[in-house]
Design an enzyme around this catalytic site. Sequence first.
Site: not given
Length: 344
Positions: A126, A230
């Site tokens: 994605l 992240h």
Amino acid sequence: MNIIRPITSADYAALYDIAEESGIGFTSLPVNEELLHRKIDRATNSFDKNVTQPGNESYLFVMEDTLTGQVVGTSGIEAAVGLDDAFYHYHLGKVVHSSRELKIHNTAEILTFCNDYTGVTEICTLFLREQARGGINGRFLSKVRFLFMMEHRHRFAETVIAEMRGVSDEQGRSPFWEWLEEHFFSMDFPTADYLSGIGNKVFIAELMPKYPIYVNLLSKKAQAVIGEVHDKTRPALRLLQEEGFSCRGYVDIFDAGPTVEANLSHVRTAQASRKLPVVIDDQTAAQGQTSYIINTSVKDFRAVATEMAVSEEQQVAVLSRQAAAALNIKEGDAVRFAPVKFRD
């Protein structure tokens, strides 16, 4: 209007640009010409394939801006992971060391190397380009996969997972990998990540420690990032958590990012989706609510996010002419849809 459709060979240049833009740590899109061509070929073959149960199919979609013709994002589904290549994880568990005689009881966390997710479906790849971020584009690109899987249940496993990118800096340094590198691998994170992305995973089995790793033996920096994501991945994680995904202790072997999972039938968008025949009426459709809408095709799959209405009395979905054209359907054809906003 943005549409989502299967990738084609004509999208190679756009996919290469996306791979470069996605950066280090986005393992499923390596910047490698041969492998990106192979990825597109595998996806087109999967959309063409007659399937009775999940296998090694890989479905890769792109989002296209119909005004410019530009591909602005991509997302994918792996029907069943680990059938051709080993699919590795660490599982974060606990062991207890106790002595009744000394009245000492200590609990320690351990990381165990495993292949527990072999055969499950993975949502992956994605990425939305910078110029397209905003509005519902990111959600649309993610959630359309649940509608596709729900419509074609026989092509996918009931358990669905997503690997979340773990913590690393702008140079690609991962605190977790740095500890593994120092003691076992002698190669940096970008190199290891790239090798895994291009399908060269033999080195993992050859060099990875064979026994459980006691977490308290890792560096403090490595311990701190286990199960963390992240910064750029936080929105994607929140979206999946809203859909019912959760982490059950599995983390990536390179950066220790969490893997989240859910049963397809319990995913919120899949569960809320409906399938109805279509009536075309611009005025009525405009009075409805914004929904994610897909046609029921595999090879000629199309998806849009636009206003539509539902006639409960007639049991039909009412779409505009523009939406029907984008979906490549005519009146009487069926669509599957889910609301953009849920009513809590």
